[in-house]
Scaffold this motif. Structure first.
Motif, PDB file in Angstrom:
ATOM      1  N   PRO A  38      45.212  50.166  45.788  1.00 36.74           N
ATOM      2  CA  PRO A  38      44.272  49.055  45.925  1.00 36.74           C
ATOM      3  C   PRO A  38      44.998  47.712  45.997  1.00 36.74           C
ATOM      4  N   GLY A  39      44.237  46.616  45.914  1.00 39.36           N
ATOM      5  CA  GLY A  39      44.817  45.288  45.858  1.00 39.36           C
ATOM      6  C   GLY A  39      45.488  44.877  47.154  1.00 39.36           C
ATOM      7  N   ILE A  40      46.677  44.288  47.041  1.00 39.86           N
ATOM      8  CA  ILE A  40      47.423  43.824  48.205  1.00 39.86           C
ATOM      9  C   ILE A  40      47.710  44.979  49.169  1.00 39.86           C
ATOM     10  N   MET A  41      48.027  46.153  48.615  1.00 43.03           N
ATOM     11  CA  MET A  41      48.307  47.303  49.469  1.00 43.03           C
ATOM     12  C   MET A  41      47.108  47.613  50.358  1.00 43.03           C
ATOM     13  N   PRO A  67      52.576  38.350  46.154  1.00 45.16           N
ATOM     14  CA  PRO A  67      52.605  38.339  44.687  1.00 45.16           C
ATOM     15  C   PRO A  67      52.265  39.689  44.086  1.00 45.16           C
ATOM     16  N   GLY A  68      53.055  40.077  43.091  1.00 47.60           N
ATOM     17  CA  GLY A  68      52.850  41.361  42.428  1.00 47.60           C
ATOM     18  C   GLY A  68      53.546  41.395  41.079  1.00 47.60           C
ATOM     19  N   GLY A  69      53.467  42.536  40.422  1.00 46.79           N
ATOM     20  CA  GLY A  69      54.028  42.692  39.090  1.00 46.79           C
ATOM     21  C   GLY A  69      55.313  43.490  39.077  1.00 46.79           C
ATOM     22  N   PHE A  70      55.506  44.278  38.003  1.00 41.93           N
ATOM     23  CA  PHE A  70      56.766  44.990  37.822  1.00 41.93           C
ATOM     24  C   PHE A  70      57.095  45.912  38.991  1.00 41.93           C
ATOM     25  N   GLY A  71      56.084  46.623  39.509  1.00 40.11           N
ATOM     26  CA  GLY A  71      56.341  47.534  40.619  1.00 40.11           C
ATOM     27  C   GLY A  71      56.817  46.790  41.852  1.00 40.11           C
ATOM     28  N   THR A  72      56.203  45.637  42.119  1.00 42.59           N
ATOM     29  CA  THR A  72      56.610  44.817  43.259  1.00 42.59           C
ATOM     30  C   THR A  72      58.018  44.274  43.047  1.00 42.59           C
ATOM     31  N   ARG A 106      46.498  45.022  41.590  1.00 47.03           N
ATOM     32  CA  ARG A 106      45.409  44.473  40.775  1.00 47.03           C
ATOM     33  C   ARG A 106      44.735  43.260  41.397  1.00 47.03           C
ATOM     34  N   THR A 107      45.130  42.896  42.595  1.00 46.95           N
ATOM     35  CA  THR A 107      44.541  41.731  43.254  1.00 46.95           C
ATOM     36  C   THR A 107      43.112  42.045  43.700  1.00 46.95           C
ATOM     37  N   PRO A 108      42.126  41.273  43.246  1.00 45.39           N
ATOM     38  CA  PRO A 108      40.731  41.551  43.638  1.00 45.39           C
ATOM     39  C   PRO A 108      40.469  41.187  45.091  1.00 45.39           C
ATOM     40  N   VAL A 109      39.418  41.786  45.628  1.00 42.36           N
ATOM     41  CA  VAL A 109      39.079  41.617  47.044  1.00 42.36           C
ATOM     42  C   VAL A 109      38.783  40.160  47.393  1.00 42.36           C
ATOM     43  N   ASP A 110      38.255  39.387  46.447  1.00 44.61           N
ATOM     44  CA  ASP A 110      37.877  38.007  46.743  1.00 44.61           C
ATOM     45  C   ASP A 110      38.988  37.002  46.464  1.00 44.61           C
ATOM     46  N   HIS A 111      40.196  37.475  46.197  1.00 46.98           N
ATOM     47  CA  HIS A 111      41.324  36.573  45.905  1.00 46.98           C
ATOM     48  C   HIS A 111      41.984  36.136  47.219  1.00 46.98           C
TER      49      HIS A 111
END
Length: 275
Positions: free
Chosen positions: A111-114, A172-177, A80-85
């Motif tokens: 998407p995101g970090i991946m 940084p990530g959520g439950f999956g990470t 969920r990390t946006p491109v501009d983060h």
């Protein structure tokens, strides 16, 4: 299929193994959900043997696709990390520097970090690998993946992350990470895999988790102090890559020494037999 920014949208379709589904064909349950459901009564007697064959095929396809990848590092982080983060830019840097150090980059392909790590790897001229998963959301392989494998089952996919990696870099990530991080830690702690480095990038993000581990978790004796040494924390992509490369060099030196010792033993045995 992805949109122009490389991020999968709900309208891009639903991947179920090698099959792409859209519209009314999109199922209401995932393959994992059906596998783990207890609501089927006795029908599992007839259905589960066929599932075993499907699971077996996922392992066969994954092993076949990744067997010649060579030295690689798995990079995890939020979809969920946006491109501009700033975390996205950090993921790109990690992917690029890993390739420059001689590694392929493996991510979950989303998407995101991946996506950012795959992008950094691809634009650096290295091998960019994505291991996708059947999900009701965040679906689709990002456009920077050169070698992609789609999985129905999480456990088959996670095996590939571990088997073909010489280290994990976790952003940084959520439950999956968290799931991927703690599975890697557990496998190393229990010696189910050869020890490999696990690096957390972003001390501001991971400090709370580490404080909890060093505090109530350690004080209750549910982990040992030595277990905390299995994970390294840094804010520097260069340092993260150096940890991986130093371990890789030591690993290959140990492999060379073991091969030389085996050859010497075989030579000595041959000479002894010839006397």
């Amino acid at each position: 299929m992805t949109s122009d920014d490389g991020i999968a949208r709900p309208g891009d379709g639903y991947r179920k193994g090698p099959v792409l589904l859209r519209g009314d064909q999109v199922p209401s349950e995932t393959s994992d959900q059906r596998l783990l459901s207890r609501s089927e009564g006795a029908s599992w007697i007839h259905g589960d043997p066929w599932r075993v064959m499907r699971i077996q095929s996922e392992f066969v396809e994954g092993f076949g696709a990744l067997a010649e990848v060579g030295p690689a590092v798995s990079v995890f982080g939020s979809a969920r990390t946006p491109v501009d983060h700033p975390d996205y830019a950090l993921g790109e840097t990690v992917g690029r520097k890993l390739v420059e150090a001689g590694y392929a980059v493996i991510t979950g392909g989303g998407p995101g970090i991946m996506e950012s790590a795959n992008k950094g790897a691809k634009e650096a001229g290295g091998l960019s690998v994505g291991l996708g998963i059947e999900l009701p959301f965040e679906q689709g392989m990002n456009r920077y993946v050169d070698l992609g494998v789609n999985f129905r089952y999480f456990f088959a996919r996670k095996t590939m992350f571990v088997k073909y990696a010489e280290g994990f870099v976790v952003l940084p990530g959520g439950f999956g990470t968290f799931d991927e991080l703690f599975e890697a830690l557990t496998l190393v702690q229990t010696h189910k895999v050869t020890e490999f480095p696990i690096i957390l990038l972003g001390s501001d993000y991971w400090s709370g988790l580490l404080d909890w581990l060093r505090g109530p978790v350690l004080s209750r004796g549910t982990i040992s102090a030595v277990d905390l040494e299995l994970v390294r924390v840094t804010d520097d992509a260069d340092e993260a890559v150096k940890i991986v490369t130093d371990h890789g060099a030591a690993l290959r030196e140990a492999e060379r020494a073991a091969a030389a010792a085996l050859a010497a033993d075989q030579q000595a045995a041959a000479e002894s037999t010839g006397r």
